[in-house]
Structure formats: structure tokens, C-alpha cells
Design a protein around this motif. Structure first.
Motif, PDB file in Angstrom:
ATOM      1  N   UNK A  55     -84.416 -15.653 -12.801  1.00 27.60           N
ATOM      2  CA  UNK A  55     -83.444 -16.739 -12.710  1.00 27.60           C
ATOM      3  C   UNK A  55     -83.653 -17.475 -11.398  1.00 27.60           C
ATOM      4  N   UNK A  56     -83.448 -18.767 -11.453  1.00 24.86           N
ATOM      5  CA  UNK A  56     -83.544 -19.573 -10.230  1.00 24.86           C
ATOM      6  C   UNK A  56     -82.480 -19.098  -9.244  1.00 24.86           C
ATOM      7  N   UNK A  57     -82.805 -19.111  -7.959  1.00 21.00           N
ATOM      8  CA  UNK A  57     -81.818 -18.657  -6.972  1.00 21.00           C
ATOM      9  C   UNK A  57     -80.597 -19.571  -6.956  1.00 21.00           C
ATOM     10  N   UNK A  58     -79.445 -18.948  -6.904  1.00 22.01           N
ATOM     11  CA  UNK A  58     -78.195 -19.709  -6.847  1.00 22.01           C
ATOM     12  C   UNK A  58     -77.733 -19.876  -5.399  1.00 22.01           C
ATOM     13  N   UNK A  59     -78.050 -18.900  -4.578  1.00 23.13           N
ATOM     14  CA  UNK A  59     -77.614 -18.908  -3.183  1.00 23.13           C
ATOM     15  C   UNK A  59     -78.818 -18.795  -2.254  1.00 23.13           C
TER      16      UNK A  59
END
Length: 130
Positions: free
Chosen positions: A34-38
């Protein structure tokens, strides 16, 4: 004996030539990532990828730390992006012109090298950056 070595080499090259992107470890890892959210997720992946490059290239860990800190400092020049557009920050890191100490290699070169080598340990971090 020379003929046997040549035959072994030809078999090895044939196996490698059958490797496709669709069958690569990178694609498998990337598809699950998953693409980094933070920003902490982004920086952890960045630091781990750099550390693994340093280890594989027999570079001092101090060089890896220095390179990571340079990239981190560059990223923090765009604080709002780090807070609201982490994927944009990943793209900015990819395009950075900072050079790993003692080499002529930018981060994009290190990432591409990891993808070519197709080693899962590095790809788990590189996929977050891609």
C-alpha cells in the motif's frame, strides 16, 4: 571441463532471460504494497532501502545515515507536502539529485538497481517508495 562450464552458463542465461516483469518478485511485492499514508512510513522504507544498498555495496553505514539525512532534510523543505501528500513526497525523493557518498548514484538509481536485482528483502522497502 570448459565445455561443461559453457553449457552451465548458457543454461543460467536462458533461465534469466525467461524472467519477465509479470513473474518478478518486484511485481508480487508491489501488488501487495500500500502507498504510504504517513511520512513515518515513507521515511522508514527510505532508511531501510538505503541501509540495504549500503550493505550490498560494502559501503559504511555512516554513509547510509548521511545520505538518508540529506534526503530527509530535502523532504522537510516541503513540510505541507509531507503532511498532506505523502505520495508526492515519495515522488520528490525519487527525483532528488542528492548522491550517495562515495558513489555517483542518486536514489532513483539505487531503487532501479534493487528492482533489477529482484531481491525480496530490498523490494519490500523499495515498493513503498515507488
Amino acid at each position: 571441463e570448459e565445455a561443461a562450464k559453457k553449457a552451465d552458463l548458457e543454461v543460467l542465461l536462458a533461465k534469466k532471460s525467461h524472467k519477465t516483469f509479470a513473474k518478478s518478485n518486484y511485481k508480487k511485492v508491489y501488488d501487495k504494497t500500500q502507498a504510504p499514508k504517513y511520512q513515518d512510513e515513507l521515511f522508514l522504507a527510505l532508511r531501510k532501502a538505503i541501509e540495504l544498498f549500503a550493505k550490498s555495496a560494502n559501503k559504511p553505514s555512516e554513509d547510509a545515515v548521511a545520505f538518508f539525512e540529506e534526503l530527509q532534510e530535502e523532504a522537510f523543505q516541503h513540510k505541507q507536502e509531507l503532511l498532506s501528500k505523502v505520495q508526492g513526497s515519495a515522488q520528490r525523493l525519487w527525483t532528488s539529485t542528492k548522491i550517495f557518498p562515495g558513489t555517483d548514484r542518486e536514489l532513483c538509481s539505487l531503487i532501479n538497481d534493487a528492482i533489477r536485482r529482484d531481491e525480496v528483502e530490498a523490494l519490500e522497502h523499495v515498493a513503498v517508495l515507488a
